[in-house]
Each structure stands twice: as C-alpha cells, then as structure tokens.
Scaffold this active site. Sequence first.
Site, PDB file in Angstrom:
ATOM      1  N   THR C 134      27.993  10.460 -22.471  1.00  0.00           N
ATOM      2  CA  THR C 134      27.172  11.230 -23.419  1.00  0.00           C
ATOM      3  C   THR C 134      27.178  12.727 -23.134  1.00  0.00           C
ATOM      4  OG1 THR C 134      25.312  10.799 -21.944  1.00  0.00           O
ATOM      5  CG2 THR C 134      25.553   9.341 -23.852  1.00  0.00           C
ATOM      6  N   GLU C 135      27.896  13.140 -22.104  1.00  0.00           N
ATOM      7  CA  GLU C 135      27.795  14.530 -21.644  1.00  0.00           C
ATOM      8  C   GLU C 135      28.028  15.560 -22.743  1.00  0.00           C
ATOM      9  OE1 GLU C 135      29.212  12.075 -20.008  1.00  0.00           O
ATOM     10  OE2 GLU C 135      28.829  12.219 -17.853  1.00  0.00           O
ATOM     11  N   ALA C 136      29.076  15.340 -23.557  1.00  0.00           N
ATOM     12  CA  ALA C 136      29.434  16.372 -24.538  1.00  0.00           C
ATOM     13  C   ALA C 136      28.326  16.604 -25.558  1.00  0.00           C
ATOM     14  CB  ALA C 136      30.742  15.997 -25.243  1.00  0.00           C
ATOM     15  N   LEU C 140      27.720  19.338 -21.917  1.00  0.00           N
ATOM     16  CA  LEU C 140      28.339  19.210 -20.596  1.00  0.00           C
ATOM     17  C   LEU C 140      29.727  18.569 -20.675  1.00  0.00           C
ATOM     18  CD1 LEU C 140      25.206  17.971 -18.602  1.00  0.00           C
ATOM     19  CD2 LEU C 140      26.063  20.308 -18.847  1.00  0.00           C
TER      20      LEU C 140
END
Lengths: 253, 253, 253
Positions: C134-136, C140
């Site tokens: 899920t970072e993007a 991130l």
Amino acid sequence: MTGAPAAPVALSRSRGVLHALLDAPGRRNAVTPELLDALHAAVDTAEADPGCRVLVLSARGEHFCAGTDLTAPVPEPAAGPEAELPYWTLLDRLTRTPVVTVALVEGRATAGGVGLAAACDLVLAGPGARFRLTEALVGLVPAMALPFVARRTGEQRAFTATLLAEDLDAPAAVAAGLADLHAGEPAQALRRTLVALSRVDRSTAGALKTYRSRLFPRDARLGQDAGRVFLDRLTDPAVQPLLDRIPTPERAV
Amino acid sequence: MTGAPAAPVALSRSRGVLHALLDAPGRRNAVTPELLDALHAAVDTAEADPGCRVLVLSARGEHFCAGTDLTAPVPEPAAGPEAELPYWTLLDRLTRTPVVTVALVEGRATAGGVGLAAACDLVLAGPGARFRLTEALVGLVPAMALPFVARRTGEQRAFTATLLAEDLDAPAAVAAGLADLHAGEPAQALRRTLVALSRVDRSTAGALKTYRSRLFPRDARLGQDAGRVFLDRLTDPAVQPLLDRIPTPERAV
Amino acid sequence: MTGAPAAPVALSRSRGVLHALLDAPGRRNAVTPELLDALHAAVDTAEADPGCRVLVLSARGEHFCAGTDLTAPVPEPAAGPEAELPYWTLLDRLTRTPVVTVALVEGRATAGGVGLAAACDLVLAGPGARFRLTEALVGLVPAMALPFVARRTGEQRAFTATLLAEDLDAPAAVAAGLADLHAGEPAQALRRTLVALSRVDRSTAGALKTYRSRLFPRDARLGQDAGRVFLDRLTDPAVQPLLDRIPTPERAV
C-alpha cells in the site's frame, strides 16, 4: 487509410492523462523517424505539464505498431552514441519518465512494435491484440526490444517467443507476462486503470520508477550494443535475401 | 537393458537436424564420463556441419537422464579450470552453440539430468516426463544445474524445487518454466517444433543466442564456483552417510 | 486485543522446528522496534540450537503484519550503516540463515508485512491471506520490501503490484509468485511442508541458501540505498499530507 503527410500521432489531454494515438493506420503505424519524433514529443509534453500523471499510447487501425519501417535508409552500422538511437531512447524514456506509461494494445504489435508496448509501465491487451516478434524470420535479432520484453517475461520466455516467432493473443501475452491485463472491454479496462493510477501522485510514481531502475540496473553500454547488433544483422549481405522476402509495401520489422 | 560397453549416445541425421539419442537405459542414462564425451562429440558434429541447424537430445528407456553417476571416482575437490568440468562445459555449450538445442523428455529427468534438459534452448515434455532435483535429499547442492534451471524458472522456483525435491510432471514443469511445452504427442510436437525452427537459419539463431548471453551475462567464475560447491559437498565426510542411503546400483544424483 | 506490553512474539519449539507467533493482534502485528527485536531474537534462538532446522513465522489475529508502525519517531534520513536498519537486516537474515524460514500467512500482510513474508524461504497462504503493498497510496516506496518481493515475482510483477496497490488473495499471490502454496487447510499444509523439510538436514539447506546468494548476488550497497529511499520519502514535506490521510490508530505502512 493512406500514408498522408498528417501527423503520425494525435495528442489529447484529459484530467491528468495525455493520450497519444498512433494515427498512421495506412502505414500500419510502423516506426518511422517521424513517428519516433512524435512519440518523443509526446513524452516531452507529458513531462512538461506537472499536472500530467499518465501517458497512454494507443493506435488507430488494425495495427498497434508494425515495427521498424525498413523502406527508410539504414543508419550507419557503426552506431554512434545512444542519443542517435531514437527507438532505444524512446523505450528507455518510457520506462524512466515519472509519468506512468500505459500501452493499450487493441491490434497487432509486431517486431519493434512489441518493444514499444513492452517498454510501457502497464500493457492492456484488448480482445484483438496480437504480439509477435518476427525478426528472426527475416534474419534479424530484436536486440533493442528484447531487454524491455525480458524485464516483463523473464529470460527464457523472451527468448522462445523470438526463436519461434510466436503469435501471442491477449491471454497468451498475459500468461507470458508481456501484457499485464487481458482487457475484454478495452475502454472500460483503461478507465479502471486510470482510476487506480489516480491514487498515486506523479512524484511517488516517479520515485518508484527511479527505484526500479536502481534495483534492476541496465548496464550503461546495452543501448549501443543492442543498436549495433540490430544494425549489424540489418546490413549483413547474407541477411538481404531474407529481408527481400518481405513484400515491399509492408517492409517493416 | 544392460550396461553394455556400447556407445551411450546414438547419432542420426535428417534434414538439418542431428538427433542424439541417450542410449544407455540399463544405466538409466546416468551422467558418466563416457556419456559426457559422447554428448560433447554430438555438439562437435552438429557444429562442424554447416547444414545442421538443430540438435535434438532424447533418450531410450524410462529415464531421460538419472544425473551424475556416483560410482565413478570423485574428482579432486580443488577443481581446476572450467575446462575440467565436462558437465558444466557441456551445459554451457548447449546454451551457446549456434545450433538450436532441443530436449525431448519422455521419461524421468533426475538431479543432473534436469540440468541437462534445462540447458537446452527448448524443452518438450512428453506425457511420461518427470523432473526432480533430488540432490538435497542426499546432502548435495545442484550447483551446476541450478543456473540453467533458474534462467528458465526464475530464482524462487528453482530454489523451492530444490529445497522440496519436488517431483514435477509435464504440466507442472511447464507451469514452473522448466519445460516450454507439454507435448501430449511427443513425436508430433517435435515435428512441429522442427518445422517452426526450419524458418530460422543457423546464423540468425546463433546471433540470437549470442545476444541472449550478452543480455544475461553469467559471471566468468560461476562455473568453477559451482563445481567447487558440488564437489565440496560430495566429499564432505558429514555427507557420506546421506549418500550411502542411495542403493548402490542406482548411485547417481 | 489491546496493545499490551506483552512480548510481541511468542516462541515454541517442537521436533527441530521453532515456531514464532506474532502475537500483538491489537497492534495488527505492526513492525515496531520491539517486534523487530523479538524476531531477530527468534532467528538467534533458531541458529543457536543446532537441532533446529526450520523457523516458522505465523500470526495471531486478522493481520499477519500491518507493516511499519509510523507512530514511532522516524530515524534520521541520513541512514547509517546497514546494521542500523533492523527491518532490512531481519529480512536479509531470513534469506541467509541456514535454518529454513517459512511464513504461514493466514490474514492480511500489508506494506512492510508483505516484505516480511516474502523474505522467507517458503510462503504458505491460507484461505484468508491477503497481500497488499500500500506504500504508493501514501506517497512512499516499498524500497526495502521490493527486493525480497521481486526475487519471488520477477521485476514487472513486483512493480505493478506496488504501482496499483493490488490486493492479492491467496490464489493471486501464488500466481504472482509471492506465495509458494495456496493452503486451503493451513495447519495441514504446514504439517506436510515440515515433513518435506525434515528430509533435508540443516547443513544442506544452509549450503543451498548460501549458493542461492552466490548465484543471485545482491549488491552490497542495496540495503543502505533502500533504507535511504524509504526514509527520504517518509520525511519529504510533500509526502506528509498523504501520510496524514492514514487514521492515527492505524498509522502503519
């Protein structure tokens, strides 16, 4: 349906997305110097607009892209610096630009046309999509396209697709990794993809793409070596009889 | 069906294709010095004939190849230059020769036998094919086979197949990438593959294979390191009790 | 179900296997300094016991691991040597320890939690498993997790899973290569896997893992570069508004 001197690529803009339509169906959207200029200009346009997050390549007509037009004069085999290989630099830019690049392939992608699609971050393959690396049939090696194919498919699958000149439909292309999605309804699939991409801002996508290049570095000489391998075959006297088999109006690969 | 002193490989030639039949079913076509010599000679023969485009490896009997025969004396662990590792150099030659190499696997490929098949440009797996890296079960590491497996399957799948000594049938081998085609009718599949390959001349296939090596270079010391890792385990006193579990008439891996 | 100060990981031992249960369901088993310490200690324990062949990571509650806890103070972006990146060094140890590492994922693995699972030698995905980078979505880049994901999935699939923040269930994770097995019956699948692993002794598994690292070397600076990329984004003022979208009680990624 004629090779009119019209612009080979039509641009349009909507909500953070630049659409670049390959629009020379009479030439089967073959890779000409004009097409390369127009696609480089499309990347320039997308990059220059800070509100642009996505660049979509699609094509009018039966062919997404028929590969390199061979009716133009062949460049010198002693290829110069990478900057003089506009096909290679275009593919490289598609992988590196902070704009997310999407190929919507609804027709035939052939030879260099496969590389053009494969270099995009995402490849959506419509029901009529076909992907075929035909170079080996006429004595050539798809040296510039292969690195972009292989980063999707892995080493062996890129090799066998080339050696056997396999004609891959959308499900086969997805199975091979050449396409990311078999899009039964291309317009809808594109819309959904654009919605998913709207959640990632340009700076983040750019950072992700930069890190991808860091994690999977390409050696600095690959572009020149690839260009040289392609041109060496193209200008090899032993290859000419094979190339001459291609009907003249369709001389692309 | 006995280990007669007959030649372990039978060669035959037809229309640009050299067929090399592993023909020591009584020894389960295990990798012996004689088999390696005969296969190196088969590559020599194919290369020396400019009309030869394809080399096909197949096998008589239930075993395509049972891996390295362990009844022969073990070479010194301080392995010399790569030229003294005839198994490694054979696999390397199969990947590099301009002749297209095809493995038609209709029986069991085990341990080093998996590497022999995997090193070929194309692997056709018949209904009775099984692929199994059994080395870890007897304390060994398939160090020389793994690079050739992994360029087909990717890193993780090569690793898990080894760690779990998975017994892969033809569909599983294709899913893993170890084989390129599940050939329900092996003779027919081979015929079709040879027709497809007849469209690519030797020089083009050679250029493609050379470029593949350029695009995916192997580091120059890998062969020696792999040989040393294999021999270090083979001669490790702690490994002997594990090796001794293998019934003597079948001591191959 | 509270974030009690109890130990975040519970260890138990049976027949050559050390079970490490992530046991902070109230914190969704997020990656805290305490969790990292406890998991490093679990690897220490497994390595110190010569009779231990396998380390199993599993988790209590709905979340296998929710990723990096963001409520803790952020380390300096000018990351020091790799030893100061305990998340990276943990993942690296899971890949290198002679003990075979198994992740049994029965709930959600999110962001850094995907990396934790992916670094294990084997990943079993139960019916309730979900894997999502899920970072993007919050600005991130999963820079430390991606190398461990990509060695399983290949380059392109690791990239698209990140760019699209795909939510992969067990079959999708297996198809992508992120998990090795879809385990309809997790307890049974784990038992069978442990039986299979009982045939390989620790020294052999260790030699295989060492050779894997030799065959697929990671460049020595990758850990530090990855840590820096992650922290650069985390401390970028432009990223703060994106991070602030995450509800405070769940600030992990």
